[in-house]
Design an enzyme around this catalytic site. Sequence first.
Site, PDB file in Angstrom:
ATOM      1  N   ASP A 101     -11.913  29.736  17.562  1.00  0.00           N
ATOM      2  CA  ASP A 101     -11.920  31.151  17.938  1.00  0.00           C
ATOM      3  C   ASP A 101     -10.851  31.802  17.077  1.00  0.00           C
ATOM      4  O   ASP A 101      -9.690  31.904  17.457  1.00  0.00           O
ATOM      5  CB  ASP A 101     -11.597  31.290  19.427  1.00  0.00           C
ATOM      6  CG  ASP A 101     -11.708  32.723  19.919  1.00  0.00           C
ATOM      7  OD1 ASP A 101     -11.924  33.617  19.087  1.00  0.00           O
ATOM      8  OD2 ASP A 101     -11.555  32.954  21.129  1.00  0.00           O
ATOM      9  N   ASP A 137       0.262  24.714  13.977  1.00  0.00           N
ATOM     10  CA  ASP A 137      -0.457  25.677  13.152  1.00  0.00           C
ATOM     11  C   ASP A 137      -1.847  25.115  12.867  1.00  0.00           C
ATOM     12  O   ASP A 137      -1.983  24.028  12.300  1.00  0.00           O
ATOM     13  CB  ASP A 137       0.304  25.901  11.846  1.00  0.00           C
ATOM     14  CG  ASP A 137      -0.287  27.033  11.014  1.00  0.00           C
ATOM     15  OD1 ASP A 137      -1.485  27.341  11.183  1.00  0.00           O
ATOM     16  OD2 ASP A 137       0.456  27.607  10.202  1.00  0.00           O
ATOM     17  N   CYS A 162      -6.690  27.554  18.249  1.00  0.00           N
ATOM     18  CA  CYS A 162      -6.341  28.929  18.650  1.00  0.00           C
ATOM     19  C   CYS A 162      -6.772  29.154  20.091  1.00  0.00           C
ATOM     20  O   CYS A 162      -7.511  30.092  20.406  1.00  0.00           O
ATOM     21  CB  CYS A 162      -6.989  29.949  17.728  1.00  0.00           C
ATOM     22  SG  CYS A 162      -6.790  29.612  15.957  1.00  0.00           S
ATOM     23  N   CYS A 172     -14.041  37.822  17.928  1.00  0.00           N
ATOM     24  CA  CYS A 172     -14.394  38.983  18.738  1.00  0.00           C
ATOM     25  C   CYS A 172     -14.261  40.251  17.899  1.00  0.00           C
ATOM     26  O   CYS A 172     -13.583  41.207  18.277  1.00  0.00           O
ATOM     27  CB  CYS A 172     -13.541  39.060  20.005  1.00  0.00           C
ATOM     28  SG  CYS A 172     -11.758  39.077  19.698  1.00  0.00           S
ATOM     29  N   GLY A 200      -9.630  30.576  28.250  1.00  0.00           N
ATOM     30  CA  GLY A 200     -10.909  30.637  28.949  1.00  0.00           C
ATOM     31  C   GLY A 200     -11.908  29.615  28.438  1.00  0.00           C
ATOM     32  O   GLY A 200     -12.610  28.960  29.223  1.00  0.00           O
ATOM     33  N   LYS A 201     -11.972  29.452  27.122  1.00  0.00           N
ATOM     34  CA  LYS A 201     -12.923  28.509  26.534  1.00  0.00           C
ATOM     35  C   LYS A 201     -12.476  27.072  26.778  1.00  0.00           C
ATOM     36  O   LYS A 201     -13.303  26.182  26.997  1.00  0.00           O
ATOM     37  CB  LYS A 201     -13.095  28.810  25.045  1.00  0.00           C
ATOM     38  CG  LYS A 201     -13.630  30.219  24.775  1.00  0.00           C
ATOM     39  CD  LYS A 201     -13.678  30.523  23.283  1.00  0.00           C
ATOM     40  CE  LYS A 201     -14.099  31.964  23.026  1.00  0.00           C
ATOM     41  NZ  LYS A 201     -13.106  32.940  23.531  1.00  0.00           N
ATOM     42  N   ASP A 247      -2.434  25.732  19.913  1.00  0.00           N
ATOM     43  CA  ASP A 247      -2.067  27.099  19.539  1.00  0.00           C
ATOM     44  C   ASP A 247      -0.699  27.036  18.881  1.00  0.00           C
ATOM     45  O   ASP A 247       0.132  26.196  19.237  1.00  0.00           O
ATOM     46  CB  ASP A 247      -2.025  28.014  20.763  1.00  0.00           C
ATOM     47  CG  ASP A 247      -2.200  29.477  20.393  1.00  0.00           C
ATOM     48  OD1 ASP A 247      -3.326  30.000  20.541  1.00  0.00           O
ATOM     49  OD2 ASP A 247      -1.218  30.100  19.947  1.00  0.00           O
ATOM     50  N   ALA A 302      -5.379  29.936  23.129  1.00  0.00           N
ATOM     51  CA  ALA A 302      -4.951  30.976  24.081  1.00  0.00           C
ATOM     52  C   ALA A 302      -5.946  32.135  24.096  1.00  0.00           C
ATOM     53  O   ALA A 302      -6.525  32.476  23.067  1.00  0.00           O
ATOM     54  CB  ALA A 302      -3.563  31.481  23.703  1.00  0.00           C
TER      55      ALA A 302
END
Length: 431
Positions: free
Chosen positions: A309, A293, A246, A362, A251-252, A267, A248
Amino acid sequence: MTDPGLAARKATLELLRAVLSQRRPIDEALDGHLDLRGMEPRDRAFTRLLLSTTLRRLGQLDALIDGALKSPLPRAAATVRDVLRLGLAQRLFLATPSHAAVDTSVELAGITGFAGMKGLVNAVLRRLSEDGPALLTAQDAARLNTPAWLWSRLTEAYGAETAAAIAAAHLHEAPLDLSVKADPEVWAPQLEARLLPSGTLRREAGGLVPELPGFAEGAWWVQDAAAALPARLFGPVAGKRVLDLCAAPGGKTAQLVAAGADVTALDRSTRRLARVAENLERLGLPATMKTADAETFTAAEPYDAVLLDAPCSATGTIRRHPDVPYLKGPDDVAKLIGAQSRLLRHAVELVRPGGILVWCTCSLLPEEGETQIDRLLATDDRMVRLPVTPTEVGGSDEVLTPAGDVRSLPCHWPDLGGLDGFHIARLQRRG
């Protein structure tokens, strides 16, 4: 429509309807609004500011409007309520002069098919322009601006006092956080930024990001300080094979590549993965891209490290995305929890014995964080928690749970400008 100020407000009205009625994210609505492309940068910035402010203060605005109306607005006049919301947000929170906020709101009512209610719009806004500041002081802003479902979840999870502190933090726009490839001490003065204990650079929000020093040469990328923590918890990754599930917006992935890892960024969305590739190209950081997936992805051999994430309610990012509370609800969270559990269990299969799995969401909701990890560890004895230490998170023990996970809240680091809400857990597969 020749008045650029009226055009910007009409665009904001349409965007507000897109968020509240069509449940479209702000960024998606902004990108898809054709009229914005022909506006001056100043008018585009005003549109975004007015839209964000109205959403942040929606509960307060509605309470004031309801108190000023002699009778409720008919259902067919929902657009008039939005006109009032925008006009009042300008007067009370953006200090827009009356002639600009009130007069354009009256015009807006007329050009959207509600000419017969122009007098009401004028009367309500002029009255609240005078009485509103005093009425605001008596409001419980944190409670009013938090939808009931979210307030209930926050209170249950953290208690009334912390829930109120979280909600209060949501009323303020988040600062701009940057992760740099190298030499943050060198870049800090050039970017007029503060170096946070965790290594992130932080500057005041505002301005055009592409015009900041170092953007064109790919020296840094935008990433909240809390979002930068998961990738750091792997420790040294140079030469290791790392899978970023995942991935997108990337940043990570960028952090891991910059640290020397051989990264596969995965992704399921081709469009979102293209954004990752675009960001990495600007940064000059190479990674392997895979569209797949994450629930069913298989690899020829397991990875040294896996970062998951997981998709979530994003309630930890409300400071940056004030549309989130109006896009998600309890039913959405329930569906996300199921997907998160499946992703987490599959991620275990992708990490080699002795390897590290870092999980994060998040979200402010424990059911999208701590509960997921506790359930996994109770049912899969191949995995063990590796507690995070204060030194790994900038010396801050307030963001650590008793079990050793990271649980950051928007009200943490108040003197530094707060954090996005994250849950992060580090696990190791037994060898």
